[in-house]
Design a protein around this motif. Structure first.
Motif, PDB file in Angstrom:
ATOM      1  N   THR A   1      97.193  41.373  43.851  1.00 45.33           N
ATOM      2  CA  THR A   1      97.831  40.751  42.684  1.00 45.33           C
ATOM      3  C   THR A   1      98.182  41.829  41.667  1.00 45.33           C
ATOM      4  N   ARG A   2      97.250  42.722  41.451  1.00 41.85           N
ATOM      5  CA  ARG A   2      97.451  43.805  40.478  1.00 41.85           C
ATOM      6  C   ARG A   2      98.575  44.746  40.928  1.00 41.85           C
ATOM      7  N   LEU A   3      98.540  45.102  42.202  1.00 44.41           N
ATOM      8  CA  LEU A   3      99.540  46.050  42.696  1.00 44.41           C
ATOM      9  C   LEU A   3     100.932  45.418  42.706  1.00 44.41           C
ATOM     10  N   LEU A   4     101.032  44.188  43.198  1.00 40.31           N
ATOM     11  CA  LEU A   4     102.347  43.542  43.237  1.00 40.31           C
ATOM     12  C   LEU A   4     102.901  43.353  41.823  1.00 40.31           C
TER      13      LEU A   4
ATOM     14  N   THR B   1     105.458  38.093  48.261  1.00 41.29           N
ATOM     15  CA  THR B   1     105.151  38.560  46.905  1.00 41.29           C
ATOM     16  C   THR B   1     104.821  37.393  45.973  1.00 41.29           C
ATOM     17  N   ASN B   2     105.122  36.176  46.396  1.00 46.34           N
ATOM     18  CA  ASN B   2     104.881  34.996  45.560  1.00 46.34           C
ATOM     19  C   ASN B   2     103.370  34.862  45.283  1.00 46.34           C
ATOM     20  N   PRO B   3     102.967  34.913  44.000  1.00 49.34           N
ATOM     21  CA  PRO B   3     101.525  34.856  43.681  1.00 49.34           C
ATOM     22  C   PRO B   3     100.842  33.614  44.254  1.00 49.34           C
ATOM     23  N   ALA B   4     101.600  32.537  44.452  1.00 54.67           N
ATOM     24  CA  ALA B   4     100.990  31.305  44.972  1.00 54.67           C
ATOM     25  C   ALA B   4     100.750  31.384  46.478  1.00 54.67           C
ATOM     26  N   ARG B   5     101.276  32.434  47.122  1.00 48.44           N
ATOM     27  CA  ARG B   5     101.138  32.517  48.587  1.00 48.44           C
ATOM     28  C   ARG B   5     100.346  33.742  49.034  1.00 48.44           C
ATOM     29  N   LEU B   6      99.565  34.312  48.141  1.00 46.31           N
ATOM     30  CA  LEU B   6      98.871  35.546  48.516  1.00 46.31           C
ATOM     31  C   LEU B   6      97.775  35.308  49.556  1.00 46.31           C
TER      32      LEU B   6
END
Ligand code: PLP
Length: 313
Positions: free
Chosen positions: A212-215, A230-235
């Motif tokens: 999350t931090r890197l993306l 890259t979607n935060p909801a799909r990590l």
């Protein structure tokens, strides 16, 4: 297995996989004179095109070769779903867990596969390969082996002098991971499987926080394009391996510059050759950053700072 394939049989491989789980099968299919079906991936997030996957499995399919996670773009494949489709069609499933194993708990029963391979050096052990297979298949498939070697398992598949030191190292690596689980659970009496489960219960969310931090940081650096989810909801559908390109610098240039600043990254296609070709990245490939459980948020920040400085106009 290839010796049992007959004309009109087919096998399925993917354009997303590391070449280790593609070309050896393609060559075996060539020798057997059978057709290879290639499953596409979706360029927008580098995940397998599941409609395409479903359509390429049919009653002629003998084998489906699929990776558990992409070693290039980090996406986790829905192996259970794919294995169910394959088994409905009467095909066997060979899963490549080499990239997945350091990031997630391998569960061959849960995945429902017939064979699963991984490499101990990816989960912090020495350079030795690991192959798991269903007992009845490991027994029934004929091994090309020396006559004096036993026909029983596992020696049938481990003909020749063993790499005892590598095996001891692989065991130590598993024990190291189990040790993380026992420490975190503050319970030294957990059995190995329970301890590994605890370890990955902690490793998975920790690595996700690093991703999350890197993306988030990469999204703020101009001219960088990340390939993969890259979607935060799909990590939860990816592991902590992030590949990207820069508009002005080749991946080799950036990797070398990072290296000179003490940051180890990788560039090229990392043998995910079909993916790199399909994305039009050959010959330069992408820059790949691989985070694991011993990396820290401070290291991610340092990487981002270096990247910002290196790519400043
Ligand atoms: C997904 C995947 N499969 C296979 C391999 C090959 O494993 P080895 O390096 O043990 O030959 C790798 C290595 O990078 C990999 O990432």
């Amino acid at each position: 297995m290839a010796r049992t394939w007959k004309p009109r049989d087919e096998i399925v491989v993917t354009l997303l996989d590391h070449d280790a789980n593609v070309t050896p099968w393609v060559l075996a299919a060539r020798d057997a004179g059978i057709k290879v079906q290639y499953v596409r991936f979706r360029p927008e997030d580098c995940t397998l095109d599941l409609d395409d996957f479903r359509s390429k499995i049919n009653s002629r399919t003998k084998l489906v070769a699929v990776g558990c996670a992409s070693n290039a773009t980090g996406g986790i494949n829905p192996v259970r779903q794919i294995a169910d489709w394959a088994h409905e069609a009467g095909a066997l499933v060979f899963a490549d867990a080499v990239h997945f194993a350091p990031h997630g708990l391998v569960d061959v029963k849960g995945l429902g596969v017939d064979f699963l391979a991984c490499s101990a050096y990816k989960f912090f052990g020495p350079h030795i390969g690991v192959l798991w297979g269903k007992r009845e298949l490991m027994e029934s498939v004929e091994a090309y082996k020396v006559r004096p070697a036993s026909n029983s398992l596992p020696s049938k598949w481990m003909t020749g002098t063993q790499s005892h030191e590598s095996m001891a190292g692989a065991l130590a690596a598993v024990d190291y991971l189990a040790g993380i689980g026992r420490t975190l659970a503050a319970n030294s009496s957990l059995n190995r499987r329970q301890a590994l489960t605890k370890a990955y219960d902690a490793i998975v969310p920790y690595e996700r926080s690093l991703v999350t931090r890197l993306l988030g940081g990469l999204a703020e650096i101009p001219e960088i394009k990340v390939f993969g989810i890259t979607n935060p909801a799909r990590l939860n559908e990816r592991v902590a391996t992030i590949s990207f390109t820069h508009e002005r610098f080749t991946s080799a240039q950036l990797t070398e510059r990072l290296g000179s600043r003490g940051i180890f990254a990788w560039h090229g296609n990392y043998y995910a050759l079909n993916l790199s070709e399909q994305l039009g990245h050959e010959p330069h490939g992408m820059l790949r950053v691989g985070l694991v459980h011993y990396n820290t948020a401070a290291e991610v920040d340092r990487l981002l700072t270096e990247l910002r400085q290196l790519t400043k106009t």
